[in-house]
Design a protein around this motif. Structure first.
Motif, mmCIF file in Angstrom:
data_model
loop_
_atom_site.group_PDB
_atom_site.id
_atom_site.type_symbol
_atom_site.label_atom_id
_atom_site.label_comp_id
_atom_site.label_asym_id
_atom_site.label_seq_id
_atom_site.Cartn_x
_atom_site.Cartn_y
_atom_site.Cartn_z
ATOM 1 N N ILE A 145 0.861 -1.179 0.000
ATOM 2 C CA ILE A 145 0.000 0.000 0.000
ATOM 3 C C ILE A 145 0.899 1.231 0.000
ATOM 4 O O ILE A 145 1.839 1.322 0.797
ATOM 5 N N ASN A 146 0.621 2.179 -0.906
ATOM 6 C CA ASN A 146 1.383 3.421 -0.993
ATOM 7 C C ASN A 146 0.423 4.601 -0.988
ATOM 8 O O ASN A 146 -0.614 4.567 -1.656
ATOM 9 N N ILE A 147 0.784 5.639 -0.247
ATOM 10 C CA ILE A 147 -0.020 6.858 -0.172
ATOM 11 C C ILE A 147 0.906 8.055 -0.329
ATOM 12 O O ILE A 147 1.954 8.122 0.319
ATOM 13 N N GLY A 148 0.539 8.981 -1.206
ATOM 14 C CA GLY A 148 1.328 10.195 -1.407
ATOM 15 C C GLY A 148 0.461 11.431 -1.291
ATOM 16 O O GLY A 148 -0.664 11.472 -1.800
ATOM 17 N N LEU A 149 0.946 12.447 -0.594
ATOM 18 C CA LEU A 149 0.207 13.691 -0.407
ATOM 19 C C LEU A 149 1.174 14.860 -0.461
ATOM 20 O O LEU A 149 2.221 14.842 0.188
ATOM 21 N N LYS A 174 -2.474 17.740 -3.725
ATOM 22 C CA LYS A 174 -2.351 16.630 -4.662
ATOM 23 C C LYS A 174 -2.276 15.345 -3.852
ATOM 24 O O LYS A 174 -1.525 15.252 -2.893
ATOM 25 N N PHE A 175 -3.065 14.366 -4.257
ATOM 26 C CA PHE A 175 -3.128 13.107 -3.519
ATOM 27 C C PHE A 175 -3.086 11.947 -4.497
ATOM 28 O O PHE A 175 -3.714 11.980 -5.560
ATOM 29 N N ASN A 176 -2.312 10.910 -4.154
ATOM 30 C CA ASN A 176 -2.326 9.679 -4.937
ATOM 31 C C ASN A 176 -2.116 8.496 -3.997
ATOM 32 O O ASN A 176 -1.475 8.623 -2.948
ATOM 33 N N SER A 177 -2.674 7.375 -4.373
ATOM 34 C CA SER A 177 -2.535 6.171 -3.555
ATOM 35 C C SER A 177 -2.578 4.954 -4.464
ATOM 36 O O SER A 177 -3.063 5.016 -5.604
ATOM 37 N N SER A 178 -2.073 3.854 -3.967
ATOM 38 C CA SER A 178 -2.093 2.609 -4.733
ATOM 39 C C SER A 178 -2.095 1.433 -3.774
ATOM 40 O O SER A 178 -1.583 1.515 -2.653
ATOM 41 N N ILE A 179 -2.686 0.361 -4.235
ATOM 42 C CA ILE A 179 -2.660 -0.894 -3.499
ATOM 43 C C ILE A 179 -2.512 -2.022 -4.509
ATOM 44 O O ILE A 179 -3.155 -2.019 -5.556
ATOM 45 N N ASP A 180 -1.600 -2.927 -4.240
ATOM 46 C CA ASP A 180 -1.424 -4.069 -5.123
ATOM 47 C C ASP A 180 -1.214 -5.328 -4.278
ATOM 48 O O ASP A 180 -0.656 -5.261 -3.181
ATOM 49 N N ALA A 181 -1.676 -6.424 -4.803
ATOM 50 C CA ALA A 181 -1.576 -7.694 -4.075
ATOM 51 C C ALA A 181 -1.480 -8.832 -5.084
ATOM 52 O O ALA A 181 -1.951 -8.725 -6.221
ATOM 53 N N LYS A 241 2.010 -23.113 -9.626
ATOM 54 C CA LYS A 241 1.702 -22.949 -11.041
ATOM 55 C C LYS A 241 1.040 -21.611 -11.356
ATOM 56 O O LYS A 241 1.183 -21.087 -12.467
ATOM 57 N N PHE A 242 0.300 -21.043 -10.421
ATOM 58 C CA PHE A 242 -0.496 -19.854 -10.687
ATOM 59 C C PHE A 242 0.033 -18.646 -9.920
ATOM 60 O O PHE A 242 0.544 -18.764 -8.807
ATOM 61 N N ASN A 243 -0.083 -17.482 -10.550
ATOM 62 C CA ASN A 243 0.167 -16.207 -9.893
ATOM 63 C C ASN A 243 -1.005 -15.282 -10.231
ATOM 64 O O ASN A 243 -1.198 -14.887 -11.377
ATOM 65 N N VAL A 244 -1.833 -14.981 -9.230
ATOM 66 C CA VAL A 244 -2.993 -14.111 -9.412
ATOM 67 C C VAL A 244 -2.675 -12.767 -8.772
ATOM 68 O O VAL A 244 -2.241 -12.716 -7.612
ATOM 69 N N TYR A 245 -2.877 -11.687 -9.505
ATOM 70 C CA TYR A 245 -2.505 -10.373 -8.986
ATOM 71 C C TYR A 245 -3.542 -9.326 -9.379
ATOM 72 O O TYR A 245 -4.328 -9.491 -10.322
ATOM 73 N N GLY A 246 -3.539 -8.246 -8.635
ATOM 74 C CA GLY A 246 -4.433 -7.128 -8.912
ATOM 75 C C GLY A 246 -3.880 -5.854 -8.301
ATOM 76 O O GLY A 246 -3.092 -5.896 -7.339
ATOM 77 N N SER A 247 -4.270 -4.713 -8.846
ATOM 78 C CA SER A 247 -3.790 -3.437 -8.319
ATOM 79 C C SER A 247 -4.821 -2.356 -8.590
ATOM 80 O O SER A 247 -5.650 -2.468 -9.505
ATOM 81 N N TYR A 248 -4.745 -1.310 -7.776
ATOM 82 C CA TYR A 248 -5.600 -0.136 -7.951
ATOM 83 C C TYR A 248 -4.761 1.109 -7.667
ATOM 84 O O TYR A 248 -4.071 1.183 -6.649
ATOM 85 N N ASN A 249 -4.795 2.064 -8.575
ATOM 86 C CA ASN A 249 -4.081 3.330 -8.413
ATOM 87 C C ASN A 249 -5.059 4.473 -8.648
ATOM 88 O O ASN A 249 -5.904 4.401 -9.558
ATOM 89 N N ASN A 250 -4.944 5.505 -7.859
ATOM 90 C CA ASN A 250 -5.767 6.681 -8.109
ATOM 91 C C ASN A 250 -4.948 7.948 -7.922
ATOM 92 O O ASN A 250 -3.888 7.952 -7.279
ATOM 93 N N SER A 251 -5.431 9.025 -8.508
ATOM 94 C CA SER A 251 -4.752 10.315 -8.423
ATOM 95 C C SER A 251 -5.805 11.414 -8.413
ATOM 96 O O SER A 251 -6.693 11.443 -9.272
ATOM 97 N N VAL A 252 -5.706 12.285 -7.420
ATOM 98 C CA VAL A 252 -6.593 13.452 -7.318
ATOM 99 C C VAL A 252 -5.693 14.672 -7.165
ATOM 100 O O VAL A 252 -5.043 14.846 -6.130
ATOM 101 N N THR A 253 -5.631 15.500 -8.211
ATOM 102 C CA THR A 253 -4.691 16.623 -8.197
ATOM 103 C C THR A 253 -5.379 17.908 -8.625
ATOM 104 O O THR A 253 -6.265 17.905 -9.480
#
Length: 420
Positions: A242-246, A253-260, A266-278
């Motif tokens: 989890i990353n948060i920037g302000l 200006k604000f941005n954040s991200s979460i990835d897992a 055999k399998f690698n399942v991944y997902g992420s979400y990033n947002n930016s409000v500036t």
């Protein structure tokens, strides 16, 4: 005969039950003191582990500041006690708990320090490095560049031959804005100025400046490519960040991200979400003394974006991998521009203009990739299928005011793209 068979079955059942430690009464207690044999001083926080004869963990404890320990609720029967401490050789002791022997004092246990010879110690500083290759320049992102900005857009301004307009977000390579941005070697239909503001700096492993693209990227008419390589977690099990920037100057200006991701054999399942409000605010003033004219302008823009990514990697074997992922991007923004010309000698000629621009778009990317590694030198064969859609809507309103004149202009633009 039936009685003998019944008695035999009962004995077998009793024997099986007796072997299960969880069903035995927990009546035992062990105590003792752990010392450093060299210093003859008590060792605190030493692990005391109790296991059964099958090496299955039963219970445990740690020593106090005086090196003493007490472990209770040890099941009846034969158990193995392991005393271990980081940097010391472990000791194992076998104990037998019974109704006649419930409390066992192990006395003083002396641990001997484990001697380890190190052949070489290498200290690596996490600083950025630049590597020049035949067709590209590779910049490995270290802590120095990560602290230069919270997003990829801010990092870019610290790279050689790259510049980013902090007002509009447009990027140029060696002074030319005809440049494409890729992420992990994949071209995206997301506008570069949006994409760069959505990727947090801590997620970037390296940035490749490809000034001489090969035919693989269809580079005709482009000044070059910029490939952003993200960290990819390959650890077994579940991992996440989890990353948060302000930041705040005139506007916030604000941005954040979460990835897992979750990976097994055999399998690698991944997902992420990033947002930016500036929000960005700029203003300026030009004075033309010889003409007695003063020009002023103020620009305020507000951008909100959201980027989602979900994917699966399936490892057929060590050389063959199938990957599927999708990117979903949502963007909404507006810009207000106030400008005016003041005629200091004749204010009746003053002019002003107000411009409002609204823009929102959404894009979708679906990717299938099959990769076959030929050797350990990075040579591979890939089959890739990519489908992209882009929907954009823009509306601009201009209002011009002058002496006895008012002009209102409206412009509406709608864009739909489907790329295979």
């Amino acid at each position: 005969m039936k009685k003998l068979l019944t008695i035999a079955l009962l004995l077998v059942a009793f024997s099986i039950q007796a072997q299960d430690k969880t069903s035995l009464p927990k009546i035992g207690t062990i105590t003792g003191t752990v010392l450093d044999v060299t210093l003859n001083q008590p060792l605190p926080y030493v692990n005391v582990i109790v296991k059964d004869t099958n090496n299955k963990l039963i219970t445990g404890g740690i020593t106090d500041n005086d090196g003493q320990f007490e472990v209770k609720q040890i099941p009846e029967g034969t158990n193995i006690v392991t005393i271990e401490y980081l940097g010391f050789l472990p000791q194992n002791k076998t104990i037998v708990i019974s109704n006649d022997n419930k409390i066992i004092d192990l006395g003083t246990i002396n641990l001997e320090e484990a001697a380890t010879n190190l052949d070489e110690v290498t200290i690596v500083a996490e600083t950025s490095t630049i590597q020049q290759k035949v067709d590209r320049k590779v910049i490995t992102i270290g802590k120095d560049l990560q602290t230069a900005g919270a997003t990829a857009s801010e990092i870019m301004n610290n790279l050689p031959s790259v510049s980013v307009d902090q007002q509009t977000g447009s990027i140029s390579l060696r002074g030319n804005q005809n440049v494409r941005v890729m992420v992990d070697g994949k071209l995206s239909n997301i506008p570069a100025e949006q994409l760069l503001k959505q990727i947090p700096s801590s997620s970037i492993k390296s940035i490749e400046l490809i000034t001489n693209p090969s035919a693989k990227y269809n580079p005709e008419g482009m000044s070059g490519l910029i490939n952003i390589v993200l960290h990819k977690n390959t650890k077994i099990g579940f991992n996440g960040n989890i990353n948060i920037g302000l930041s705040h100057d005139i506007e916030a200006k604000f941005n954040s991200s979460i990835d897992a991701n979750y990976r097994n054999g055999k399998f690698n399942v991944y997902g992420s979400y990033n947002n930016s409000v500036t929000k960005n605010f700029n203003f300026g003033e030009i004075n033309r003394i010889e003409q007695d004219i003063q020009q002023k302008f103020e620009i305020l823009n507000n951008n909100k974006s959201h980027l989602f990514k979900v994917g699966v990697d399936y490892y057929l074997d060590e050389k063959n991998t199938i990957s599927v992922f999708t990117n979903q991007n949502l963007f909404d923004g507006w810009v207000n521009v106030n400008s005016g010309i003041n005629y200091l000698a004749n204010p009746s000629l003053n002019e002003s203009q107000f411009t409002r621009n609204d823009n929102d778009n959404d894009s979708e990317q679906y990717n299938f990739n099959y990769k076959h590694d030929i050797n350990d030198e990075g040579h591979s064969i890939e089959l890739e299928v990519d489908h992209n859609t882009y929907n954009g809507f823009g509306f601009t309103r201009n209002t011009f005011l002058a002496r006895n004149v008012q002009i209102l202009l409206k412009t509406q633009i709608q864009t739909d793209k489907v790329l295979l």
